[in-house]
Design a protein around this motif. Structure first.
Motif, PDB file in Angstrom:
ATOM      1  N   LEU A 328     -20.012 -51.341  17.420  1.00  9.55           N
ATOM      2  CA  LEU A 328     -20.519 -50.716  18.726  1.00  9.55           C
ATOM      3  C   LEU A 328     -20.856 -51.756  19.722  1.00  9.55           C
ATOM      4  N   PHE A 329     -20.401 -51.462  21.004  1.00  8.06           N
ATOM      5  CA  PHE A 329     -20.792 -52.556  21.756  1.00  8.06           C
ATOM      6  C   PHE A 329     -20.668 -51.557  23.405  1.00  8.06           C
ATOM      7  N   PRO A 330     -21.528 -52.330  24.329  1.00  7.41           N
ATOM      8  CA  PRO A 330     -21.415 -51.570  25.730  1.00  7.41           C
ATOM      9  C   PRO A 330     -19.895 -52.005  26.558  1.00  7.41           C
ATOM     10  N   GLU A 331     -19.583 -51.378  27.302  1.00  7.03           N
ATOM     11  CA  GLU A 331     -18.315 -51.680  28.305  1.00  7.03           C
ATOM     12  C   GLU A 331     -18.520 -52.892  28.880  1.00  7.03           C
ATOM     13  N   SER A 332     -19.686 -53.364  29.310  1.00  4.65           N
ATOM     14  CA  SER A 332     -19.771 -54.668  30.130  1.00  4.65           C
ATOM     15  C   SER A 332     -19.326 -55.932  28.995  1.00  4.65           C
ATOM     16  N   GLU A 333     -19.344 -55.853  27.687  1.00 11.02           N
ATOM     17  CA  GLU A 333     -19.139 -56.835  26.846  1.00 11.02           C
ATOM     18  C   GLU A 333     -17.872 -56.585  26.228  1.00 11.02           C
ATOM     19  N   LYS A 334     -16.919 -55.851  26.708  1.00 12.65           N
ATOM     20  CA  LYS A 334     -15.444 -55.275  26.170  1.00 12.65           C
ATOM     21  C   LYS A 334     -14.932 -56.772  25.877  1.00 12.65           C
ATOM     22  N   GLU A 335     -14.783 -57.591  26.755  1.00 10.28           N
ATOM     23  CA  GLU A 335     -13.800 -58.781  26.522  1.00 10.28           C
ATOM     24  C   GLU A 335     -14.359 -59.694  25.725  1.00 10.28           C
ATOM     25  N   THR A 336     -15.467 -59.842  25.716  1.00 11.08           N
ATOM     26  CA  THR A 336     -16.284 -61.051  24.899  1.00 11.08           C
ATOM     27  C   THR A 336     -15.984 -60.513  23.533  1.00 11.08           C
ATOM     28  N   ILE A 337     -16.296 -58.948  23.326  1.00 13.10           N
ATOM     29  CA  ILE A 337     -16.420 -58.509  21.924  1.00 13.10           C
ATOM     30  C   ILE A 337     -15.015 -58.427  21.367  1.00 13.10           C
ATOM     31  N   THR A 338     -14.207 -57.927  22.329  1.00 12.59           N
ATOM     32  CA  THR A 338     -12.765 -57.782  21.522  1.00 12.59           C
ATOM     33  C   THR A 338     -12.345 -59.299  21.041  1.00 12.59           C
ATOM     34  N   ASN A 339     -12.739 -60.355  22.108  1.00 11.55           N
ATOM     35  CA  ASN A 339     -12.136 -61.550  21.401  1.00 11.55           C
ATOM     36  C   ASN A 339     -12.627 -61.981  20.188  1.00 11.55           C
ATOM     37  N   PHE A 340     -13.900 -61.768  20.078  1.00 14.41           N
ATOM     38  CA  PHE A 340     -14.637 -62.147  18.796  1.00 14.41           C
ATOM     39  C   PHE A 340     -14.094 -61.556  17.634  1.00 14.41           C
ATOM     40  N   ILE A 341     -13.884 -60.035  17.731  1.00 17.76           N
ATOM     41  CA  ILE A 341     -13.293 -59.156  16.728  1.00 17.76           C
ATOM     42  C   ILE A 341     -11.809 -59.793  16.262  1.00 17.76           C
ATOM     43  N   THR A 342     -11.079 -59.977  17.275  1.00 16.60           N
ATOM     44  CA  THR A 342      -9.801 -60.432  16.964  1.00 16.60           C
ATOM     45  C   THR A 342      -9.663 -62.058  16.355  1.00 16.60           C
ATOM     46  N   LEU A 346     -10.764 -59.890  12.092  1.00 18.16           N
ATOM     47  CA  LEU A 346      -9.685 -59.248  11.555  1.00 18.16           C
ATOM     48  C   LEU A 346      -9.070 -59.759  10.215  1.00 18.16           C
ATOM     49  N   LYS A 347      -9.409 -61.028   9.963  1.00 25.07           N
ATOM     50  CA  LYS A 347      -9.071 -61.563   8.719  1.00 25.07           C
ATOM     51  C   LYS A 347      -9.541 -60.966   7.342  1.00 25.07           C
ATOM     52  N   TYR A 348     -10.811 -60.105   7.720  1.00 28.62           N
ATOM     53  CA  TYR A 348     -11.414 -59.564   6.593  1.00 28.62           C
ATOM     54  C   TYR A 348     -10.967 -57.919   6.524  1.00 28.62           C
ATOM     55  N   CYS A 349      -9.954 -57.703   7.223  1.00 24.63           N
ATOM     56  CA  CYS A 349      -9.571 -56.342   7.295  1.00 24.63           C
ATOM     57  C   CYS A 349      -8.330 -56.099   6.306  1.00 24.63           C
ATOM     58  N   TYR A 350      -8.009 -55.109   6.017  1.00 27.20           N
ATOM     59  CA  TYR A 350      -6.911 -54.874   5.092  1.00 27.20           C
ATOM     60  C   TYR A 350      -5.824 -54.880   6.066  1.00 27.20           C
ATOM     61  N   LYS A 351      -4.663 -55.849   5.712  1.00 27.24           N
ATOM     62  CA  LYS A 351      -3.499 -55.986   6.681  1.00 27.24           C
ATOM     63  C   LYS A 351      -3.894 -56.331   8.409  1.00 27.24           C
ATOM     64  N   ASN A 352      -5.277 -56.621   8.548  1.00 27.71           N
ATOM     65  CA  ASN A 352      -5.448 -57.005   9.722  1.00 27.71           C
ATOM     66  C   ASN A 352      -5.571 -55.768  10.675  1.00 27.71           C
ATOM     67  N   HIS A 353      -5.823 -54.582   9.956  1.00 26.22           N
ATOM     68  CA  HIS A 353      -5.913 -53.234  10.634  1.00 26.22           C
ATOM     69  C   HIS A 353      -7.080 -52.786  11.157  1.00 26.22           C
ATOM     70  N   TYR A 354      -7.172 -52.515  12.381  1.00 21.99           N
ATOM     71  CA  TYR A 354      -8.366 -52.020  13.149  1.00 21.99           C
ATOM     72  C   TYR A 354      -8.137 -50.910  14.165  1.00 21.99           C
ATOM     73  N   ILE A 355      -8.898 -50.022  14.652  1.00 25.00           N
ATOM     74  CA  ILE A 355      -8.599 -49.087  15.460  1.00 25.00           C
ATOM     75  C   ILE A 355      -9.499 -49.311  16.764  1.00 25.00           C
ATOM     76  N   CYS A 356      -9.217 -49.546  17.998  1.00 30.49           N
ATOM     77  CA  CYS A 356      -9.860 -49.547  19.127  1.00 30.49           C
ATOM     78  C   CYS A 356     -10.176 -48.304  19.648  1.00 30.49           C
ATOM     79  N   ASP A 357     -11.563 -47.810  19.726  1.00 30.69           N
ATOM     80  CA  ASP A 357     -12.103 -46.659  20.176  1.00 30.69           C
ATOM     81  C   ASP A 357     -13.249 -46.475  20.862  1.00 30.69           C
ATOM     82  N   ARG A 358     -13.491 -45.496  21.596  1.00 31.00           N
ATOM     83  CA  ARG A 358     -14.735 -45.479  22.465  1.00 31.00           C
ATOM     84  C   ARG A 358     -15.022 -43.859  22.454  1.00 31.00           C
ATOM     85  N   VAL A 359     -16.216 -43.829  23.300  1.00 30.62           N
ATOM     86  CA  VAL A 359     -17.012 -42.500  23.009  1.00 30.62           C
ATOM     87  C   VAL A 359     -15.885 -41.581  24.222  1.00 30.62           C
ATOM     88  N   GLY A 360     -16.092 -40.364  23.373  1.00 31.20           N
ATOM     89  CA  GLY A 360     -14.913 -39.262  24.012  1.00 31.20           C
ATOM     90  C   GLY A 360     -15.894 -38.149  24.645  1.00 31.20           C
TER      91      GLY A 360
END
Length: 368
Positions: A328-342, A346-360
């Motif tokens: 979970l992270f705020p919109e203001s940190e989207k770019e920084t956190i996305t770079n951190f995740i990727t 991702l190497k700890y995920c099953y086949k590098n699988h992840y889902i980008c979601d947000r509050v709806g």
């Protein structure tokens, strides 16, 4: 509202002989967790959740009037269910039980043959709340049929409240997947109009820090969960720490309510991560006991803690009843956190699988 307000006393099946309805309904992720319940699907403590957007169930309910020579208590529900395009007879007992629970409130169910067609945008039974989105989607489809049959004008407020009430009887967390962006389910003295019978939208103004909040889900494990949520809830009945946990959850609802209004992200992080670990600690100390996390779950958590210490970021994690991690992270940190995740996670995920979601904003009826 009380239970009797949701009983449909008058309807005319002659008006509607056949048709179909489709709803797209999101999953949700609890910030304060509900763990433990009593019949009929009443939570032992209140919970509060972010409604998601990209993680959803799409359900179509096709209905055809049944030509019955007679109908009594022995008349069975008649339906087939298809999931991801395949007929799923092994899903039928759960749906049959759901229909049994809600028939009192929607007594036209045995008057129709149903075909239920459903698919998820995310892996089924892997720690993302598929029962929440699935049962809420089906409840909304049934409410759409009720709206046609009732013969009286139905307000949207009543429609969604009863849909949440019905969904709860299929899956407790499904009561939180009808609306958005933040939903409370369970009676709490400080949350106006809160109820054990249905979820309500968080009634206070939400601080701008929590608008457009992101939830990136790291799929550490895409297999079946080690223990179902139903079994997990039952283990709370004789849990040595249950009563203290229920008190803690009520206190955390009070704290989180203030945080959501004042925008304090550091306090949000502390409370949400503590709630996630408490949920898993209850499973670790139940009888029988379970470890729902995987080794890579812990590696990701430690990476998040290290990153936050180094950067003073407002990123945090939560967990559902499984191994996958919601970041979970705020919109203001989207770019920084996305770079951190990727780059780091991702190497700890099953086949590098992840889902980008947000509050709806909640469920949506579709025309197909």
């Amino acid at each position: 509202m009380i239970e009797t307000d949701f009983i449909l006393n008058s309807f005319d099946t002659a008006k509607i002989t056949n048709g179909s309805v489709t709803w797209k309904t999101p999953s949700n992720i609890a910030l304060v967790k509900y763990w433990g319940k009593q019949e009929p699907q009443i939570p032992k403590n209140p919970s509060i959740s972010f409604t998601l957007d990209a993680c959803f169930t799409l359900t179509t309910l096709e209905y055809q009037f049944r030509q019955l020579s007679g109908r009594d208590d022995n008349t069975k529900f008649n339906f087939d269910i298809y999931f991801e395009g395949e007929k799923k007879d092994d899903f039928k007992p759960k749906i049959d039980k759901f229909f049994e629970r809600i028939e009192k409130y929607v007594p036209f169910l045995k008057d129709y043959n149903f075909i239920i067609k459903s698919r998820n945008s995310f892996p089924h039974s892997s720690g993302i709340a598929s029962s929440a989105s699935g049962m809420s989607a089906l409840a909304l489809c049934i409410m759409s049929l009720e709206r046609l049959l009732s013969g009286v004008e139905m307000t949207d407020a009543y429609f969604y409240k009863k849909a949440s009430f019905l969904a709860r009887l299929g899956s407790g967390s499904a009561s939180r997947s009808i609306e958005g962006p933040i939903v409370v389910w369970g009676k709490h003295k400080e949350i106006k109009d809160s109820s054990n019978l249905y979820g309500i939208k968080f009634p206070s103004k939400i601080h701008k820090n929590f608008k457009n909040f992101h939830d990136t889900i790291l799929l550490v494990d895409e297999g079946e969960k080690q223990v179902s949520s139903t079994v997990g809830h039952q283990l709370m009945n004789n849990h040595p720490f249950a009563e203290q946990r229920f008190l803690q959850a009520n206190e955390n609802i009070s704290k989180l309510s203030k945080i959501l209004q004042n925008g304090n992200l550091k306090e949000f992080i502390s409370l949400v991560e503590s709630e996630a670990l408490t949920l898993h600690s209850m499973m670790l100390t139940s009888n029988p006991y379970f470890i729902l996390m995987k080794p890579n779950t812990l590696k990701i958590i430690n990476k998040i803690w290290d990153f936050r210490a180094e950067t003073n970021s407002n990123v945090c994690f939560t967990l559902d009843a499984g191994a996958n991690i919601h970041i979970l992270f705020p919109e203001s940190e989207k770019e920084t956190i996305t770079n951190f995740i990727t780059s780091k996670l991702l190497k700890y995920c099953y086949k590098n699988h992840y889902i980008c979601d947000r509050v709806g904003i909640g469920a949506k009826q579709l025309s197909i």
